[in-house]
Design a protein around this motif. Sequence first.
Motif, mmCIF file in Angstrom:
data_model
loop_
_atom_site.group_PDB
_atom_site.id
_atom_site.type_symbol
_atom_site.label_atom_id
_atom_site.label_comp_id
_atom_site.label_asym_id
_atom_site.label_seq_id
_atom_site.Cartn_x
_atom_site.Cartn_y
_atom_site.Cartn_z
ATOM 1 N N LYS A 73 -6.737 -3.500 49.203
ATOM 2 C CA LYS A 73 -7.479 -2.777 50.223
ATOM 3 C C LYS A 73 -8.116 -1.532 49.606
ATOM 4 C CE LYS A 73 -4.058 -4.250 53.646
ATOM 5 N NZ LYS A 73 -3.019 -3.789 54.611
ATOM 6 N N PRO A 74 -9.138 -0.982 50.276
ATOM 7 C CA PRO A 74 -9.758 0.249 49.746
ATOM 8 C C PRO A 74 -8.765 1.365 49.504
ATOM 9 C CG PRO A 74 -11.148 -0.705 51.448
ATOM 10 C CD PRO A 74 -9.881 -1.520 51.437
ATOM 11 N N VAL A 75 -7.785 1.516 50.382
ATOM 12 C CA VAL A 75 -6.808 2.596 50.200
ATOM 13 C C VAL A 75 -5.970 2.374 48.945
ATOM 14 C CG1 VAL A 75 -4.994 1.497 51.604
ATOM 15 C CG2 VAL A 75 -5.088 4.006 51.400
ATOM 16 N N ASP A 76 -5.777 1.118 48.546
ATOM 17 C CA ASP A 76 -5.018 0.831 47.326
ATOM 18 C C ASP A 76 -5.722 1.432 46.110
ATOM 19 O OD1 ASP A 76 -3.104 -0.669 48.711
ATOM 20 O OD2 ASP A 76 -4.281 -2.511 48.512
ATOM 21 N N ARG A 77 -7.024 1.357 46.087
ATOM 22 C CA ARG A 77 -7.776 1.838 44.933
ATOM 23 C C ARG A 77 -7.717 3.364 44.831
ATOM 24 N NH1 ARG A 77 -10.103 -2.476 42.808
ATOM 25 N NH2 ARG A 77 -10.308 -4.294 44.156
ATOM 26 N N TYR A 112 -4.256 4.272 43.659
ATOM 27 C CA TYR A 112 -4.103 3.913 42.246
ATOM 28 C C TYR A 112 -4.815 4.922 41.355
ATOM 29 C CZ TYR A 112 -3.237 0.579 38.474
ATOM 30 O OH TYR A 112 -2.769 -0.034 37.338
ATOM 31 N N ARG A 113 -6.008 5.334 41.773
ATOM 32 C CA ARG A 113 -6.742 6.344 41.008
ATOM 33 C C ARG A 113 -5.936 7.639 40.915
ATOM 34 N NH1 ARG A 113 -11.066 6.381 43.915
ATOM 35 N NH2 ARG A 113 -12.169 4.801 42.712
ATOM 36 N N ASN A 114 -5.327 8.031 42.020
ATOM 37 C CA ASN A 114 -4.504 9.245 42.011
ATOM 38 C C ASN A 114 -3.307 9.107 41.087
ATOM 39 O OD1 ASN A 114 -6.265 10.351 43.878
ATOM 40 N ND2 ASN A 114 -4.975 9.845 45.651
ATOM 41 N N LYS A 115 -2.682 7.922 41.087
ATOM 42 C CA LYS A 115 -1.528 7.705 40.212
ATOM 43 C C LYS A 115 -1.949 7.706 38.744
ATOM 44 C CE LYS A 115 2.205 7.003 40.631
ATOM 45 N NZ LYS A 115 2.956 5.774 40.919
ATOM 46 N N MET A 116 -3.115 7.160 38.448
ATOM 47 C CA MET A 116 -3.579 7.190 37.063
ATOM 48 C C MET A 116 -3.841 8.626 36.604
ATOM 49 S SD MET A 116 -5.915 3.829 36.277
ATOM 50 C CE MET A 116 -7.199 4.138 37.494
ATOM 51 N N GLN A 117 -4.344 9.449 37.511
ATOM 52 C CA GLN A 117 -4.558 10.851 37.147
ATOM 53 C C GLN A 117 -3.234 11.542 36.869
ATOM 54 O OE1 GLN A 117 -7.690 12.350 36.622
ATOM 55 N NE2 GLN A 117 -6.241 13.751 35.629
ATOM 56 N N ARG A 157 -11.957 7.478 33.781
ATOM 57 C CA ARG A 157 -13.229 8.069 34.192
ATOM 58 C C ARG A 157 -14.301 7.026 34.450
ATOM 59 N NH1 ARG A 157 -15.735 12.569 30.362
ATOM 60 N NH2 ARG A 157 -13.879 13.651 31.163
ATOM 61 N N TYR A 158 -14.346 5.967 33.631
ATOM 62 C CA TYR A 158 -15.496 5.072 33.651
ATOM 63 C C TYR A 158 -15.253 3.740 34.352
ATOM 64 C CZ TYR A 158 -17.334 8.179 29.989
ATOM 65 O OH TYR A 158 -17.779 9.262 29.283
ATOM 66 N N PHE A 159 -14.005 3.286 34.472
ATOM 67 C CA PHE A 159 -13.769 1.908 34.889
ATOM 68 C C PHE A 159 -12.967 1.838 36.186
ATOM 69 C CE2 PHE A 159 -14.233 1.855 30.275
ATOM 70 C CZ PHE A 159 -15.243 0.915 30.128
ATOM 71 N N PRO A 160 -13.492 1.183 37.231
ATOM 72 C CA PRO A 160 -12.715 0.955 38.452
ATOM 73 C C PRO A 160 -11.521 0.037 38.156
ATOM 74 C CG PRO A 160 -15.057 0.473 38.789
ATOM 75 C CD PRO A 160 -14.853 0.625 37.319
ATOM 76 N N ALA A 161 -10.447 0.237 38.877
ATOM 77 C CA ALA A 161 -9.262 -0.598 38.682
ATOM 78 C C ALA A 161 -9.533 -2.010 39.192
ATOM 79 C CB ALA A 161 -8.065 0.002 39.400
ATOM 80 N N LEU A 162 -9.178 -2.995 38.398
ATOM 81 C CA LEU A 162 -9.268 -4.392 38.833
ATOM 82 C C LEU A 162 -8.016 -4.824 39.570
ATOM 83 C CD1 LEU A 162 -10.891 -6.243 35.786
ATOM 84 C CD2 LEU A 162 -11.953 -5.689 37.978
ATOM 85 N N LEU A 163 -6.860 -4.271 39.193
ATOM 86 C CA LEU A 163 -5.567 -4.678 39.752
ATOM 87 C C LEU A 163 -4.830 -3.427 40.225
ATOM 88 C CD1 LEU A 163 -4.641 -7.157 36.876
ATOM 89 C CD2 LEU A 163 -5.591 -7.763 39.113
ATOM 90 N N PRO A 164 -5.289 -2.819 41.339
ATOM 91 C CA PRO A 164 -4.763 -1.513 41.752
ATOM 92 C C PRO A 164 -3.445 -1.602 42.503
ATOM 93 C CG PRO A 164 -6.502 -2.183 43.249
ATOM 94 C CD PRO A 164 -6.421 -3.255 42.191
ATOM 95 N N GLU A 165 -2.377 -1.918 41.798
ATOM 96 C CA GLU A 165 -1.052 -2.015 42.407
ATOM 97 C C GLU A 165 -0.135 -0.944 41.805
ATOM 98 O OE1 GLU A 165 1.183 -5.838 43.568
ATOM 99 O OE2 GLU A 165 2.040 -5.215 41.660
ATOM 100 N N PRO A 166 0.029 0.212 42.468
ATOM 101 C CA PRO A 166 0.857 1.278 41.909
ATOM 102 C C PRO A 166 2.346 0.969 42.038
ATOM 103 C CG PRO A 166 0.046 1.910 44.071
ATOM 104 C CD PRO A 166 -0.593 0.586 43.740
ATOM 105 N N VAL A 167 3.139 1.653 41.224
ATOM 106 C CA VAL A 167 4.591 1.569 41.324
ATOM 107 C C VAL A 167 5.104 2.863 41.947
ATOM 108 C CG1 VAL A 167 4.723 0.063 39.326
ATOM 109 C CG2 VAL A 167 4.970 2.516 39.013
ATOM 110 N N GLU A 168 6.407 2.913 42.234
ATOM 111 C CA GLU A 168 6.984 4.065 42.920
ATOM 112 C C GLU A 168 7.090 5.294 42.031
ATOM 113 O OE1 GLU A 168 7.721 4.375 46.116
ATOM 114 O OE2 GLU A 168 6.880 2.384 46.433
#
Length: 516
Positions: A29-33, A36-41, A303-314
């Motif tokens: 879902k959009p919220v997953d992305r 996930y972006r926040n977790k990557m940061q 910075r450059y690539f959208p996540a293809l598999l945006p499944e964060p962990v705890e």
Amino acid sequence: MVSPALGADVLPIKRGDSMGRHVQDQAFKPVDRQRYRNKMQRGLDALARMLAEGNFSFPHQQMGLEMELCLVDEQMEPSMSNAVVLEKISEPAFTTELGQQNIELNVDPQVLAGDSALELEKRVRAALQRADGGAHDAGAKIVMIGTLPTLRSAHFDPNWLSRNPRYSLLNEQIFLARGEEMLLDMEGVPLTEGHSERLRSYADSILPESACTSVQLHLQVAPEDFAAHWNAAQCLAGVQVAIGANSPFLLGKALWHETRIPLFLQATDTRPVELKNQGVRPRVWFGERWITSIFDLFEENVRYFPALLPEPVEEDPVAALDAGRAPTLAELRLHNGTIWRWNRPVYDLVDGVPHLRIENRVLPSGPSVVDTVANAAFFYGAQRALTEQDRPLWTQMSFAAAEENFFAGARQGFEAHLYWPSVGWVSPDELVLRRLLPMAHDGLRAYGVSDAARERYLGVIEQRCLAGRNGATWQRETVAMLENGGADRHEALVGMLRRYIDLADNGDPVHTWPVG
């Protein structure tokens, strides 16, 4: 099982790889992305702290190797039987790959020093012989080759994806991002005197990527040395692919000497033509600049690539650091597994202790085991020597020149002209013989590699350059000979592949293989 110290591969979330977990078969879902972006940061923040505080393990220099393999039947056609073959082999070192005609061998990491390379050759040869016995019981044969020349468009049907949810999910996400069929479009190098051949074909799955079978070399490095090793690897990529090319045919066409390079880029391209025209970066990427830290590469990923598999962990990676634990950086690692750099940065944990390594992804599989180990020895030795120069090579040449070398070497092999500082434009064989081979000897000595191992494998590289024959030139010459004898292209490819398998099984390096 793939060693946790050095396991990583061309696709994400493999059993035992550096991603360390399985991605669920689900719709995102959009919220997953956004999450996930926040977790990557958060992961980038944790990585920056770890690099500043020196929290990494580096007990000794280790290397690792992964080899992707093809399966064929008695008619030399692709054998879509990897599940049965792996059951027959019954060794955890062998795993699935993207297509059902693929398997992969993962070699446990080992130190570079002493006679390790000689032992590696014996271990790989023995493992392949055992595996080939299992494949024979399933009616198949294992082939070490960069692109399987008898593949047809029908083999790229989505039904031939290996039976693992991670492959179908990745396929789905790439096509959702792209919004249209994949276009394979490349012009080849003339096989004989005459016109070049052109491939233009569409695919509705990422299975054309399964035609790219490679060898991946891993090197564990200290954080402070990572940038120098990565920059050196980028400098060497064009030379590596030129002298090691082994992928001249695809879908019946004579294309680049190392067709894997454009094929891999096109087969996983999430960009429609309009985004290409805007300069959006491809996910199979050489890069665009020299780096000063491994952090630069992970930051570019986010910075450059959208996540293809945006499944964060705890796990909160910053909180893990605050608690005195090394974070898994699960999101950064999974995302990194869907950006296919030719020299990829890897962060991994062994028994809770983090380390860094470079994964060199330039080389094709094959032609023989001794050629594979020789390619590895040349890379490790030359890379080490380049990192120890008083004036680094990458301060003397533009990044664009290194990229141009890479694509020129892939397209034309030994016939390429490469740029090298203080030398100018030079053929790959001359560059290796005059400059890089002596450096590779020095680099292997610095690693403590035995004289016997050093002379054996760098001797193979020397003779290959003197002969001007690698896997690609042998394949092209053999197909041309068979066609001159009256065979059509398919018959010539089948006949060439039969000879190739027999010669590879004999174990001799490709520069000694006869044509005819």
